[in-house]
Design a protein around this motif. Structure first.
Motif, PDB file in Angstrom:
ATOM      1  N   ASN A  89      45.460 -19.629   8.844  1.00  0.00           N
ATOM      2  CA  ASN A  89      45.652 -20.761   7.990  1.00  0.00           C
ATOM      3  C   ASN A  89      46.873 -21.340   7.564  1.00  0.00           C
ATOM      4  O   ASN A  89      47.495 -22.504   7.890  1.00  0.00           O
ATOM      5  CB  ASN A  89      44.441 -21.576   7.942  1.00  0.00           C
ATOM      6  N   ALA A  90      47.149 -20.271   7.430  1.00  0.00           N
ATOM      7  CA  ALA A  90      48.352 -20.973   5.913  1.00  0.00           C
ATOM      8  C   ALA A  90      49.446 -21.133   7.055  1.00  0.00           C
ATOM      9  O   ALA A  90      49.815 -20.823   8.411  1.00  0.00           O
ATOM     10  CB  ALA A  90      49.275 -19.442   5.311  1.00  0.00           C
ATOM     11  N   GLY A  91      50.067 -22.787   6.550  1.00  0.00           N
ATOM     12  CA  GLY A  91      51.256 -23.451   7.263  1.00  0.00           C
ATOM     13  C   GLY A  91      51.921 -24.703   6.561  1.00  0.00           C
ATOM     14  O   GLY A  91      51.387 -24.845   5.473  1.00  0.00           O
ATOM     15  N   ILE A  92      52.884 -25.073   6.902  1.00  0.00           N
ATOM     16  CA  ILE A  92      53.278 -25.995   6.951  1.00  0.00           C
ATOM     17  C   ILE A  92      54.064 -26.966   7.505  1.00  0.00           C
ATOM     18  O   ILE A  92      54.266 -27.221   8.296  1.00  0.00           O
ATOM     19  CB  ILE A  92      54.827 -25.316   5.353  1.00  0.00           C
ATOM     20  N   GLN A  93      54.727 -28.117   7.017  1.00  0.00           N
ATOM     21  CA  GLN A  93      54.962 -29.104   7.567  1.00  0.00           C
ATOM     22  C   GLN A  93      56.673 -29.726   7.731  1.00  0.00           C
ATOM     23  O   GLN A  93      56.952 -29.832   6.383  1.00  0.00           O
ATOM     24  CB  GLN A  93      54.292 -30.539   8.369  1.00  0.00           C
ATOM     25  N   ALA A 158      55.190 -23.568  17.725  1.00  0.00           N
ATOM     26  CA  ALA A 158      54.549 -22.473  17.459  1.00  0.00           C
ATOM     27  C   ALA A 158      52.856 -23.144  17.292  1.00  0.00           C
ATOM     28  O   ALA A 158      51.862 -21.829  17.911  1.00  0.00           O
ATOM     29  CB  ALA A 158      54.657 -23.089  15.674  1.00  0.00           C
ATOM     30  N   LYS A 159      52.709 -23.823  17.422  1.00  0.00           N
ATOM     31  CA  LYS A 159      50.931 -24.224  17.583  1.00  0.00           C
ATOM     32  C   LYS A 159      50.536 -24.611  18.428  1.00  0.00           C
ATOM     33  O   LYS A 159      49.834 -23.682  18.962  1.00  0.00           O
ATOM     34  CB  LYS A 159      50.978 -25.514  17.412  1.00  0.00           C
ATOM     35  N   HIS A 160      51.724 -24.544  20.311  1.00  0.00           N
ATOM     36  CA  HIS A 160      51.693 -24.391  21.132  1.00  0.00           C
ATOM     37  C   HIS A 160      51.070 -22.665  21.488  1.00  0.00           C
ATOM     38  O   HIS A 160      50.316 -21.668  21.908  1.00  0.00           O
ATOM     39  CB  HIS A 160      52.632 -24.480  22.349  1.00  0.00           C
ATOM     40  N   LEU A 192      49.572 -31.479   2.961  1.00  0.00           N
ATOM     41  CA  LEU A 192      50.189 -31.416   4.012  1.00  0.00           C
ATOM     42  C   LEU A 192      50.896 -33.030   4.919  1.00  0.00           C
ATOM     43  O   LEU A 192      52.162 -32.956   5.279  1.00  0.00           O
ATOM     44  CB  LEU A 192      49.557 -30.226   5.012  1.00  0.00           C
ATOM     45  N   VAL A 193      49.544 -33.726   4.945  1.00  0.00           N
ATOM     46  CA  VAL A 193      49.790 -34.582   5.655  1.00  0.00           C
ATOM     47  C   VAL A 193      49.989 -36.463   4.252  1.00  0.00           C
ATOM     48  O   VAL A 193      50.932 -36.518   4.986  1.00  0.00           O
ATOM     49  CB  VAL A 193      48.068 -35.094   6.100  1.00  0.00           C
ATOM     50  N   GLU A 194      49.609 -35.794   3.460  1.00  0.00           N
ATOM     51  CA  GLU A 194      49.832 -36.913   2.445  1.00  0.00           C
ATOM     52  C   GLU A 194      51.682 -36.696   2.011  1.00  0.00           C
ATOM     53  O   GLU A 194      51.848 -38.080   2.289  1.00  0.00           O
ATOM     54  CB  GLU A 194      49.773 -36.340   1.321  1.00  0.00           C
TER      55      GLU A 194
HETATM   56  P1  NAD Z   1      48.219 -27.353   2.354  1.00  0.00           P
HETATM   57  O1  NAD Z   1      49.050 -27.928   2.305  1.00  0.00           O
HETATM   58  O2  NAD Z   1      47.004 -28.969   2.242  1.00  0.00           O
HETATM   59  O3  NAD Z   1      47.728 -26.325   2.644  1.00  0.00           O
HETATM   60  C1  NAD Z   1      48.614 -24.891   2.607  1.00  0.00           C
HETATM   61  C2  NAD Z   1      48.425 -23.910   2.099  1.00  0.00           C
HETATM   62  O4  NAD Z   1      48.916 -22.921   3.036  1.00  0.00           O
HETATM   63  C3  NAD Z   1      48.778 -23.373   0.418  1.00  0.00           C
HETATM   64  O5  NAD Z   1      47.965 -23.252  -0.485  1.00  0.00           O
HETATM   65  C4  NAD Z   1      50.641 -23.522   0.537  1.00  0.00           C
HETATM   66  O6  NAD Z   1      50.484 -22.328  -0.707  1.00  0.00           O
HETATM   67  C5  NAD Z   1      49.599 -22.164   1.884  1.00  0.00           C
HETATM   68  N1  NAD Z   1      51.341 -21.681   2.033  1.00  0.00           N
HETATM   69  C6  NAD Z   1      52.693 -22.268   3.060  1.00  0.00           C
HETATM   70  N2  NAD Z   1      53.081 -21.233   3.024  1.00  0.00           N
HETATM   71  C7  NAD Z   1      52.679 -20.280   3.683  1.00  0.00           C
HETATM   72  C8  NAD Z   1      52.926 -18.657   3.091  1.00  0.00           C
HETATM   73  N3  NAD Z   1      54.714 -18.324   3.576  1.00  0.00           N
HETATM   74  N4  NAD Z   1      51.923 -17.334   3.204  1.00  0.00           N
HETATM   75  C9  NAD Z   1      50.713 -17.926   2.792  1.00  0.00           C
HETATM   76  N5  NAD Z   1      50.330 -18.538   2.322  1.00  0.00           N
HETATM   77  C10 NAD Z   1      51.262 -19.953   2.515  1.00  0.00           C
HETATM   78  O7  NAD Z   1      47.458 -27.809   4.218  1.00  0.00           O
HETATM   79  P2  NAD Z   1      46.449 -27.788   5.370  1.00  0.00           P
HETATM   80  O8  NAD Z   1      46.279 -29.249   6.027  1.00  0.00           O
HETATM   81  O9  NAD Z   1      44.730 -27.057   4.321  1.00  0.00           O
HETATM   82  O10 NAD Z   1      47.104 -27.205   6.585  1.00  0.00           O
HETATM   83  C11 NAD Z   1      46.463 -26.130   6.835  1.00  0.00           C
HETATM   84  C12 NAD Z   1      46.302 -25.344   8.620  1.00  0.00           C
HETATM   85  O11 NAD Z   1      46.094 -26.679   8.758  1.00  0.00           O
HETATM   86  C13 NAD Z   1      48.317 -25.375   8.523  1.00  0.00           C
HETATM   87  O12 NAD Z   1      48.131 -24.648   9.656  1.00  0.00           O
HETATM   88  C14 NAD Z   1      48.056 -26.482   9.578  1.00  0.00           C
HETATM   89  O13 NAD Z   1      49.095 -26.541  10.291  1.00  0.00           O
HETATM   90  C15 NAD Z   1      47.021 -27.082   9.971  1.00  0.00           C
HETATM   91  N6  NAD Z   1      46.690 -28.744  10.492  1.00  0.00           N
HETATM   92  C16 NAD Z   1      46.892 -29.336   9.156  1.00  0.00           C
HETATM   93  C17 NAD Z   1      45.789 -30.971   9.275  1.00  0.00           C
HETATM   94  C18 NAD Z   1      46.163 -32.281   8.944  1.00  0.00           C
HETATM   95  O14 NAD Z   1      46.647 -32.972   9.755  1.00  0.00           O
HETATM   96  N7  NAD Z   1      46.312 -31.465   7.445  1.00  0.00           N
HETATM   97  C19 NAD Z   1      46.183 -30.928  11.444  1.00  0.00           C
HETATM   98  C20 NAD Z   1      46.157 -29.825  12.139  1.00  0.00           C
HETATM   99  C21 NAD Z   1      46.423 -28.638  11.850  1.00  0.00           C
END
Ligand code: NAD
Length: 260
Positions: A89-93, A158-160, A192-194
């Motif tokens: 699940n870990a991700g950034i934007q 990446a998501k694809h 991430l969205v904020e």
């Molecule tokens: P978030 O920023 O709230 O949480 C992300 C977490 O990932 C954080 O705790 C961060 O420390 C951790 N992280 C970042 N880089 C890392 C790394 N290299 N190794 C380990 N941990 C790491 O984000 P979120 O919105 O909860 O997103 C979680 C996932 O959901 C992501 O893959 C994101 O792409 C996906 N996603 C989010 C949304 C959305 O609208 N928020 C929509 C679709 C998909």
């Protein structure tokens, strides 16, 4: 359908969607590994679930680092009794138009989303195959696993890509009772969205309110954000599904933004 006493590792679970998945899995009887770059927040999240540390632990892990992933997953498995469920699940934007996208940022995005998914999958599959009790791998995709949006080239790429990895793991894992699926959420109001709302307003030259209404939620059926709980309940369904009947799939949870 139950995840009682299964061991689940959730990456990026110190915040947002991952944190809620860890919470819902814990409430449904699973033992939880919170793996995150941010150890302090991961420890706080784990001790919120179980202050004794018997059924919820934190592991410091950068999912792009092979040694940290292998060592962290091995340590967690030996503490909690193997691994049954991986939620990658870990991700950034990072947003910018393609013609101006910084190469370093492109590589960073692909590393976190794709290398991270591969490395955690490889480490968990080795354990799952050896344990001979099956398993479930869940990738956090996005509506951007199916659709594109401006400014998000590496994220969309990446998501694809995660769908391809998932389908391959579904085929290879079947003989071992390991299933793999992708969850594709719409916009969820996490940190991430904020962060993206003012960034997109700047890039597109519109107000933050217009970003929410006319960019993020425009195509939904009801103008609503998806919630962390919507995503966590979908993860629970996928994690607890009892057979290979549900594998290699991607499920969109987006208030109808994208319809398959
Ligand atoms: P978030 O920023 O709230 O949480 C992300 C977490 O990932 C954080 O705790 C961060 O420390 C951790 N992280 C970042 N880089 C890392 C790394 N290299 N190794 C380990 N941990 C790491 O984000 P979120 O919105 O909860 O997103 C979680 C996932 O959901 C992501 O893959 C994101 O792409 C996906 N996603 C989010 C949304 C959305 O609208 N928020 C929509 C679709 C998909």
């Amino acid at each position: 359908m139950s995840i009682q006493d299964k061991v689940a590792i959730v990456t990026g679970a110190a915040s947002g969607i991952g944190k809620e998945i860890a919470t819902v899995f814990f409430q449904n009887g699973a033992k939880i590994v919170i793996a995150d770059l941010n150890l302090e927040a991961a420890q706080a999240a784990a001790s919120e679930l179980d202050p004794s540390g018997a059924r919820a632990i934190a592991v410091a892990m950068d999912v792009t680092n092979e040694e940290q992933v292998d060592a962290g997953i091995a340590a967690a498995a030996s503490k909690l009794g193997g691994i049954d469920i991986l939620v990658s699940n870990a991700g950034i934007q990072i947003v910018a138009p393609v013609d101006a996208f910084d190469f370093g940022n492109w590589k960073k995005m692909l590393a976190i989303h794709l290398d991270g998914a591969f490395l955690t999958t490889r480490a968990c599959l080795k354990l799952m195959y050896g344990q001979k009790r099956g398993g479930s791998v869940i990738y956090m995709g996005s509506v951007h696993s199916k659709e594109a949006s401006v400014l998000k080239a590496p994220y969309v790429t990446a998501k694809h890509g995660l769908i391809g990895l998932c389908k391959t793991v579904a085929k290879e894992g079947a003989a071992h009772g390991v299933r793999a699926n992708v969850i594709c959420p719409g916009f969820v109001r996490t940190p991430l969205v904020e962060k993206q709302i003012p960034e997109q307003a700047r890039e597109l030259g519109i107000t933050e309110d217009q970003v929410i209404k006319n960019v993020m939620l425009k195509e939904t059926v009801d103008g609503e954000f998806t919630t962390v709980d919507d995503v966590a309940q979908t993860a629970l369904f996928l994690a607890s599904f009892p057979s290979n009947a549900l594998t290699g799939q991607s499920i969109v949870v987006s208030h109808g933004w994208f319809m398959q």
